[in-house]
Design a protein around this motif. Structure first.
Motif, PDB file in Angstrom:
ATOM      1  N   ARG A  90     -12.679  -4.500  23.740  1.00  0.00           N
ATOM      2  CA  ARG A  90     -13.046  -3.157  23.635  1.00  0.00           C
ATOM      3  C   ARG A  90     -11.825  -2.224  22.694  1.00  0.00           C
ATOM      4  N   GLY A  91     -12.090  -0.973  22.801  1.00  0.00           N
ATOM      5  CA  GLY A  91     -11.095  -0.228  21.978  1.00  0.00           C
ATOM      6  C   GLY A  91     -11.192   0.241  20.764  1.00  0.00           C
ATOM      7  N   ARG A  92     -10.117   0.302  19.678  1.00  0.00           N
ATOM      8  CA  ARG A  92     -10.189   0.691  18.414  1.00  0.00           C
ATOM      9  C   ARG A  92      -9.244  -0.103  17.539  1.00  0.00           C
ATOM     10  N   LEU A  93      -9.773  -0.367  16.145  1.00  0.00           N
ATOM     11  CA  LEU A  93      -8.955  -1.038  15.251  1.00  0.00           C
ATOM     12  C   LEU A  93      -8.969  -0.371  13.772  1.00  0.00           C
ATOM     13  N   ALA A  94      -7.603   0.073  13.703  1.00  0.00           N
ATOM     14  CA  ALA A  94      -7.426   0.602  12.566  1.00  0.00           C
ATOM     15  C   ALA A  94      -7.006  -0.249  11.307  1.00  0.00           C
ATOM     16  N   VAL A  95      -7.844  -0.273  10.104  1.00  0.00           N
ATOM     17  CA  VAL A  95      -7.388  -1.252   9.326  1.00  0.00           C
ATOM     18  C   VAL A  95      -7.102  -0.543   7.892  1.00  0.00           C
ATOM     19  N   GLY A  96      -6.320  -0.963   7.369  1.00  0.00           N
ATOM     20  CA  GLY A  96      -5.565  -0.384   6.061  1.00  0.00           C
ATOM     21  C   GLY A  96      -6.086  -1.578   4.957  1.00  0.00           C
ATOM     22  N   VAL A  97      -6.443  -1.090   3.623  1.00  0.00           N
ATOM     23  CA  VAL A  97      -6.762  -1.868   2.655  1.00  0.00           C
ATOM     24  C   VAL A  97      -6.451  -1.551   1.289  1.00  0.00           C
ATOM     25  N   ILE A  98      -5.957  -2.105   0.385  1.00  0.00           N
ATOM     26  CA  ILE A  98      -5.656  -1.375  -0.898  1.00  0.00           C
ATOM     27  C   ILE A  98      -6.849  -1.709  -1.661  1.00  0.00           C
ATOM     28  N   VAL A  99      -7.229  -0.726  -2.507  1.00  0.00           N
ATOM     29  CA  VAL A  99      -8.251  -0.651  -3.360  1.00  0.00           C
ATOM     30  C   VAL A  99      -8.679  -1.903  -4.157  1.00  0.00           C
ATOM     31  N   THR A 100      -7.520  -2.661  -4.469  1.00  0.00           N
ATOM     32  CA  THR A 100      -7.862  -3.774  -5.530  1.00  0.00           C
ATOM     33  C   THR A 100      -7.839  -5.206  -4.501  1.00  0.00           C
ATOM     34  N   ALA A 101      -7.981  -5.119  -3.226  1.00  0.00           N
ATOM     35  CA  ALA A 101      -8.056  -6.224  -2.620  1.00  0.00           C
ATOM     36  C   ALA A 101      -9.185  -7.233  -3.119  1.00  0.00           C
ATOM     37  N   ALA A 102      -8.633  -8.558  -3.103  1.00  0.00           N
ATOM     38  CA  ALA A 102      -9.502  -9.578  -3.940  1.00  0.00           C
ATOM     39  C   ALA A 102      -9.501 -10.801  -2.891  1.00  0.00           C
ATOM     40  N   ALA A 103      -8.439 -11.111  -2.338  1.00  0.00           N
ATOM     41  CA  ALA A 103      -8.423 -12.356  -1.429  1.00  0.00           C
ATOM     42  C   ALA A 103      -9.540 -12.391  -0.440  1.00  0.00           C
ATOM     43  N   VAL A 136       1.569   0.116   9.740  1.00  0.00           N
ATOM     44  CA  VAL A 136       1.618  -0.760  10.493  1.00  0.00           C
ATOM     45  C   VAL A 136       2.731  -0.852  11.508  1.00  0.00           C
ATOM     46  N   ARG A 137       4.072  -0.593  10.664  1.00  0.00           N
ATOM     47  CA  ARG A 137       5.312  -0.447  11.556  1.00  0.00           C
ATOM     48  C   ARG A 137       5.335   0.400  12.697  1.00  0.00           C
ATOM     49  N   GLY A 138       4.653   1.510  12.304  1.00  0.00           N
ATOM     50  CA  GLY A 138       4.780   2.860  13.172  1.00  0.00           C
ATOM     51  C   GLY A 138       3.550   2.775  14.284  1.00  0.00           C
ATOM     52  N   GLY A 139       2.618   1.825  13.956  1.00  0.00           N
ATOM     53  CA  GLY A 139       1.430   1.815  15.140  1.00  0.00           C
ATOM     54  C   GLY A 139       0.266   2.597  14.762  1.00  0.00           C
ATOM     55  N   ASP A 140       0.352   3.359  13.492  1.00  0.00           N
ATOM     56  CA  ASP A 140      -0.946   4.067  13.133  1.00  0.00           C
ATOM     57  C   ASP A 140      -1.958   3.209  12.492  1.00  0.00           C
ATOM     58  N   LEU A 141      -1.576   2.082  12.127  1.00  0.00           N
ATOM     59  CA  LEU A 141      -2.613   0.899  11.485  1.00  0.00           C
ATOM     60  C   LEU A 141      -2.449  -0.264  12.561  1.00  0.00           C
ATOM     61  N   ASP A 142      -3.278  -1.037  12.800  1.00  0.00           N
ATOM     62  CA  ASP A 142      -3.369  -2.309  13.379  1.00  0.00           C
ATOM     63  C   ASP A 142      -2.994  -3.350  12.519  1.00  0.00           C
ATOM     64  N   ILE A 143      -3.720  -3.326  11.426  1.00  0.00           N
ATOM     65  CA  ILE A 143      -3.712  -4.618  10.453  1.00  0.00           C
ATOM     66  C   ILE A 143      -3.812  -3.767   8.985  1.00  0.00           C
ATOM     67  N   ALA A 144      -3.499  -4.403   7.930  1.00  0.00           N
ATOM     68  CA  ALA A 144      -3.442  -4.146   6.794  1.00  0.00           C
ATOM     69  C   ALA A 144      -3.449  -5.173   5.618  1.00  0.00           C
TER      70      ALA A 144
END
Length: 297
Positions: A90-103, A136-144
């Motif tokens: 449970r909980g929340r997951l904050a995900v960051g992504v670049i607009v040109t992500a392709a992988a 991510v380092r600061g804890g505002d995003l969990d994964i990017a």
């Protein structure tokens, strides 16, 4: 003092508006205002400077919000850990992504994640790779999901390399180089370029390649999104260098664009990044969905 009061204070601090904060917290404004006023009386300080038009944190309020966020994060983590111990994430997951992500096909990934973990609320944010690595380092995003020039991995975070990619030259269909087997940077240095905003990792990839070749180019148009870049190119206003894996599927459906390989062009690395410090159960679950092996401890 209780956690709900802290949530109210943080909501007002982030929205700078009592009405919007009440809407976010799903409570009537009078109740939110009353609880915050009671907290201020208890603390003996004012947390907000209010006027008919503005709401701002006082110095005491700014100090309080820092610790309040930590307390709320700890409380949310405790709930998530307790649920994870029973096998439920449970909980929340904050995900960051670049607009040109392709992988990685991010929408497909989020669909699979939700199917496995429907009780996790996912927040998605796009932005610059450097800003998101810092988040991510600061804890505002969990994964990017990041894209950076070769040899410049993000620091202070755990990472895995998802893909290596080379940029291609994007030109209008009628351009003199359309249909060429390949070009070098020296052949295109005199062209007018459309590119990302100066100082961003997406722009640095091309700037560094030209600098390494001892070349100077003219970037006449800057844009923050690929769609605008390709539209400007299709109109004949310039050429662009864009990641191959991202632009090839788009260009295949756009007769106004042509792609040309660049033998000495920019290269980028796509990374998955997450916090080194005690990743949450929701983060660990996402890494499992991605098939990422991680070291514990």
């Amino acid at each position: 003092m209780d956690l709900q009061q802290m949530r109210y204070v943080v909501a007002v601090a982030e929205t700078r508006n009592f009405t919007r904060a009440a809407e976010r917290c799903d409570v009537v404004q009078s109740s939110l205002s009353h609880r915050i006023a009671g907290l201020e009386r208890e603390l003996g300080v004012r947390l907000f400077a209010r006027s008919s038009r503005r709401v701002e944190l006082t110095s005491a309020g700014a100090a309080f919000v820092v610790r309040a966020r930590e307390c709320l994060a700890a409380a949310d983590g405790a709930v998530a850990d307790a649920a994870a111990a029973t096998g439920v994430v449970r909980g929340r997951l904050a995900v960051g992504v670049i607009v040109t992500a392709a992988a990685v096909d991010v929408p497909e990934l989020l669909q699979r994640y939700r199917a496995r973990h429907p009780d996790v609320r996912v927040f998605l944010r796009s932005g610059r790779s450097d800003d998101m690595a810092a988040a991510v380092r600061g804890g505002d995003l969990d994964i990017a999901f990041l894209g950076l020039p070769e040899g410049e991995p993000p620091s202070g975070v755990e990472t895995v390399v998802l893909d290596h990619d080379a940029h291609v030259l994007v030109v209008p269909a009628g351009h003199r180089l359309a249909g060429s087997a390949r070009v070098g940077l020296r052949e295109i240095a005199d062209e007018t370029f459309v590119d990302f905003v100066a100082g961003t990792p997406a722009r640095d990839q091309s700037d560094q390649a030209f600098a390494a070749a001892g070349l100077v180019r003219d970037v006449a148009y800057e844009a923050g999104v690929v769609e605008l870049i390709t539209r400007l190119v299709a109109r004949g206003l310039g050429v662009a260098l864009l990641p191959s894996a991202y632009i090839r599927p788009l260009a295949a459906d756009d007769p106004g664009l042509a792609l040309v390989p660049v033998v000495d062009g920019p290269r980028r690395v796509e990374y998955l990044a997450w916090s080194r410090f005690n990743p949450s159960p929701a983060t660990r679950a996402m890494l499992d969905v991605l098939g990422v092996r991680r070291q514990e401890g």
